[in-house]
Design a protein around this motif. Structure first.
Motif, mmCIF file in Angstrom:
data_model
loop_
_atom_site.group_PDB
_atom_site.id
_atom_site.type_symbol
_atom_site.label_atom_id
_atom_site.label_comp_id
_atom_site.label_asym_id
_atom_site.label_seq_id
_atom_site.Cartn_x
_atom_site.Cartn_y
_atom_site.Cartn_z
ATOM 1 N N LYS A 142 0.834 -1.213 0.000
ATOM 2 C CA LYS A 142 0.000 0.000 0.000
ATOM 3 C C LYS A 142 0.868 1.262 0.000
ATOM 4 C CE LYS A 142 -4.334 1.134 2.060
ATOM 5 N NZ LYS A 142 -5.005 1.159 3.334
ATOM 6 N N LYS A 143 1.911 1.215 0.846
ATOM 7 C CA LYS A 143 2.826 2.362 0.902
ATOM 8 C C LYS A 143 3.477 2.563 -0.465
ATOM 9 C CE LYS A 143 5.007 2.465 5.514
ATOM 10 N NZ LYS A 143 5.462 3.807 5.522
ATOM 11 N N LEU A 144 3.877 1.450 -1.083
ATOM 12 C CA LEU A 144 4.566 1.528 -2.368
ATOM 13 C C LEU A 144 3.665 2.132 -3.444
ATOM 14 C CD1 LEU A 144 7.041 0.865 -4.121
ATOM 15 C CD2 LEU A 144 6.100 -1.406 -4.483
ATOM 16 N N LEU A 145 2.403 1.697 -3.464
ATOM 17 C CA LEU A 145 1.475 2.239 -4.468
ATOM 18 C C LEU A 145 1.336 3.754 -4.299
ATOM 19 C CD1 LEU A 145 -1.231 -0.589 -4.364
ATOM 20 C CD2 LEU A 145 0.284 -0.043 -6.280
ATOM 21 N N LEU A 177 5.289 -12.025 -8.448
ATOM 22 C CA LEU A 177 5.316 -11.677 -9.874
ATOM 23 C C LEU A 177 3.936 -11.268 -10.346
ATOM 24 C CD1 LEU A 177 7.573 -14.116 -11.878
ATOM 25 C CD2 LEU A 177 7.725 -11.649 -11.630
ATOM 26 N N TYR A 178 2.949 -11.974 -9.841
ATOM 27 C CA TYR A 178 1.572 -11.626 -10.194
ATOM 28 C C TYR A 178 1.287 -10.196 -9.727
ATOM 29 C CZ TYR A 178 -3.449 -11.883 -10.758
ATOM 30 O OH TYR A 178 -4.741 -11.623 -11.146
ATOM 31 N N THR A 179 1.652 -9.926 -8.487
ATOM 32 C CA THR A 179 1.420 -8.579 -7.935
ATOM 33 C C THR A 179 2.123 -7.518 -8.787
ATOM 34 O OG1 THR A 179 1.436 -9.572 -5.749
ATOM 35 C CG2 THR A 179 1.621 -7.179 -5.831
ATOM 36 N N LEU A 180 3.405 -7.748 -9.088
ATOM 37 C CA LEU A 180 4.178 -6.720 -9.801
ATOM 38 C C LEU A 180 3.670 -6.504 -11.227
ATOM 39 C CD1 LEU A 180 7.835 -7.535 -8.643
ATOM 40 C CD2 LEU A 180 6.333 -5.736 -7.810
ATOM 41 N N GLU A 185 -3.232 -1.753 -12.233
ATOM 42 C CA GLU A 185 -4.659 -1.742 -11.884
ATOM 43 C C GLU A 185 -4.925 -0.939 -10.612
ATOM 44 O OE1 GLU A 185 -5.796 -5.822 -11.659
ATOM 45 O OE2 GLU A 185 -5.440 -6.100 -13.806
ATOM 46 N N SER A 186 -3.890 -0.837 -9.757
ATOM 47 C CA SER A 186 -4.097 -0.129 -8.489
ATOM 48 C C SER A 186 -3.432 1.248 -8.473
ATOM 49 C CB SER A 186 -3.531 -0.951 -7.332
ATOM 50 O OG SER A 186 -3.801 -2.299 -7.502
ATOM 51 N N LEU A 189 -1.688 7.570 -11.159
ATOM 52 C CA LEU A 189 -0.900 8.522 -11.943
ATOM 53 C C LEU A 189 0.382 7.934 -12.529
ATOM 54 C CD1 LEU A 189 -1.303 11.423 -9.399
ATOM 55 C CD2 LEU A 189 -2.489 11.187 -11.576
ATOM 56 N N CYS A 190 0.837 6.856 -11.918
ATOM 57 C CA CYS A 190 2.086 6.233 -12.392
ATOM 58 C C CYS A 190 1.744 4.962 -13.173
ATOM 59 C CB CYS A 190 2.940 5.891 -11.171
ATOM 60 S SG CYS A 190 4.204 4.657 -11.459
ATOM 61 N N ARG A 191 2.659 4.561 -14.081
ATOM 62 C CA ARG A 191 2.479 3.299 -14.800
ATOM 63 C C ARG A 191 3.744 2.465 -14.654
ATOM 64 N NH1 ARG A 191 -1.794 3.531 -14.025
ATOM 65 N NH2 ARG A 191 -3.547 4.162 -15.276
ATOM 66 N N THR A 192 3.565 1.168 -14.458
ATOM 67 C CA THR A 192 4.762 0.330 -14.306
ATOM 68 C C THR A 192 4.828 -0.694 -15.437
ATOM 69 O OG1 THR A 192 3.556 -1.198 -12.901
ATOM 70 C CG2 THR A 192 4.863 0.479 -11.782
ATOM 71 N N SER A 193 6.046 -1.151 -15.675
ATOM 72 C CA SER A 193 6.257 -2.144 -16.725
ATOM 73 C C SER A 193 7.360 -3.096 -16.242
ATOM 74 C CB SER A 193 6.685 -1.391 -17.984
ATOM 75 O OG SER A 193 7.129 -2.281 -18.949
ATOM 76 N N VAL A 194 7.095 -4.403 -16.337
ATOM 77 C CA VAL A 194 8.061 -5.375 -15.811
ATOM 78 C C VAL A 194 8.899 -5.963 -16.951
ATOM 79 C CG1 VAL A 194 8.290 -7.647 -14.703
ATOM 80 C CG2 VAL A 194 6.634 -5.994 -13.823
#
Ligand code: ADP
Ligand code: MG
Length: 440
Positions: A142-145, A177-180, A185-186, A189-194
């Protein structure tokens, strides 16, 4: 200076003289770190198509879009890490506003779900804000998001999971890995890519199908092993940066490349050989790196592997090796058979509490393993009425074996390397030995 009981010097190495001579000697290296695995060169020869593919997939980050997750595969030393890092630097150079973040996670070092989340968080804030243990995982997530939305606002955060195959073997690997791969979805403003990097081609088979579908949005990028000519090109470029001009004898690069090509085309190995050869030449006060220095470097590397192997063997195998060492230490004349090893191994297990005696069969298995690893040779011979037996010889210097075994705690604690086997003092063995010697 250390002396033994006879008053002879047993340690005559003069460190002051060594350093003085070393400083006076020729300096071959211009920039030694150029041969380190972490160095990223300005050019990566023979990785054009991989660079092109990764640049293509990640380019949309320049326009604020989200690149898909993807995987890179290939054996060690095929340039996966270097290529991804290279592209990340180039991408940063072309960004005008909101440059993407790149978080590197080496899963051999940071390997638990908790530590991965903490590592991402701490890298973004730039200090150890989240402790190494203690918080519940969902709290960190939660903190990370929150942090990603705040700090990586309107931009992309690449999460590079290097050596991702290690992660899958660990508890909770699939889950993290599923989470990352679903963070977006959560996020608001930011978008992540693995980006997953794996040394194992079969790694996808161990993945949960839910994770697979998140990771294979793009065709995986496969890094093929380098051949000898390609390795030679890589080495030439690096050597230009690393060494002063004209100090490499012709043939040296070709030899390093050839030796590394034999080991599945590993560029890391090729660079390691060249660096070690340079160090050996420098230590010997040579003005040039010669082929013989490469050969010695190869020997050094083999020795390092042997040492690592001996240290990582199970204790019972180490005791079998101790038995062989003791048999060859106390009598150079003695012909060692698998039966002897069984006997001495049993004597040794009696001295170490909590270690079980093994059957002939198990000892024989360990002997085969030691032979396969090149530590000993074991040849089956017919020995008259004694029948067929394995004759064993230590295949590496006994000083090296002693040095390594003396680092094993149980062997050291129970002073096993000074133990004189009872077996050697029995008449039965002496007689057998005389017969064997005639037969060999
Ligand atoms: P991998 O991640 O596939 O195990 P690395 O990317 O760590 O391999 O590469 C190992 C070493 O070889 C590094 O020092 C890297 O800089 C170097 N290397 C690999 N490929 C190339 C290349 N095409 N050109 C220059 N150096 C390379
Ligand atoms: Mg790597």
């Amino acid at each position: 200076m250390l002396t033994n009981q006879n008053g002879n010097d047993i340690y005559s190495f003069n460190i002051d003289k060594f350093y003085r001579n070393y400083l006076k000697g020729p300096s071959l290296f211009r920039k030694r770190e150029a041969l380190e695995p972490s160095f990223i060169p300005d050019e990566l020869p023979h990785r054009n198509s991989e660079i092109e593919k990764i640049a293509g997939i990640t380019a949309c980050a320049l326009k604020g879009d989200v690149p898909p997750n993807f995987l890179c595969y290939g054996m060690t030393g095929t340039g996966k890490t270097a290529t991804v890092r290279y592209v990340s630097q180039k991408l940063a150079q072309h960004c005008t506003n909101n440059p993407p973040w790149w978080i590197y996670i080496n899963c051999t070092v940071v390997s638990t779900p908790y530590r991965i989340l903490a590592h991402i968080y701490n890298t973004i804030v730039g200090r150890e804000k989240i402790p190494a243990t203690g918080l519940p995982k969902d709290v960190i997530l939660k903190k990370l998001l929150g942090l990603l939305d705040q700090k990586v606002k309107n931009s992309v955060c690449f999460l590079v999971l290097d050596e991702i195959d290690i992660l899958i073997e660990k508890k909770g690997g699939n889950e993290i890995l599923y989470t990352l791969t679903r963070l977006n979805e959560s996020l608001d403003l930011c978008r992540t890519s693995v980006i997953g990097i794996s040394n194992k081609l079969k790694f996808m088979e161990y993945l949960d199908s839910r994770v697979t579908s998140n990771l294979d949005e793009e065709e995986p990028i496969v890094f093929h092993p380098y051949n000898a000519n390609e390795l030679a090109d890589i080495l030439k470029l690096r050597a230009k940066i690393a060494f002063h001009e004209g100090i490499i004898e012709e043939g040296v690069i070709k030899l390093c490349a050839g030796l590394a090509a034999r080991e599945h085309g590993d560029a890391r190995k090729a660079l390691q050989l060249l660096r070690k050869a340079g160090e050996i030449a420098e230590r010997n006060q040579n003005k040039k790196i010669l082929e013989k220095h490469v050969e010695n470097a190869q020997k050094d590397i083999d020795k390092d592997h042997i040492v690592e192997y001996m240290i990582s063997m199970p204790l019972q195998a180490q005791l079998a090796l101790t038995a062989i060492f003791l048999l060859s230490k106390y009598t150079r004349e003695h012909i060692i058979t698998s039966g002897d090893i069984y006997e001495v191994h049993s004597e040794l297990t009696n001295k170490v509490p909590g270690v079980k005696q093994l059957t002939h069969r198990r000892i024989s298995d360990y002997i085969n393993e030691l032979a396969l690893s090149g530590l000993i040779t074991a040849n089956t011979r017919s020995m008259g009425h004694y029948g067929r037996t394995k004759i064993i010889n230590l295949d590496i210097e006994s000083e090296l074996v002693e040095r390594v075994l003396s680092q094993i705690k149980k062997i050291q604690d129970y002073k096993l390397l000074n133990y004189k086997p009872i077996l050697l003092q029995t008449d039965k063995v002496k007689v057998k030995n005389i017969v064997f010697k005639k037969l060999i």
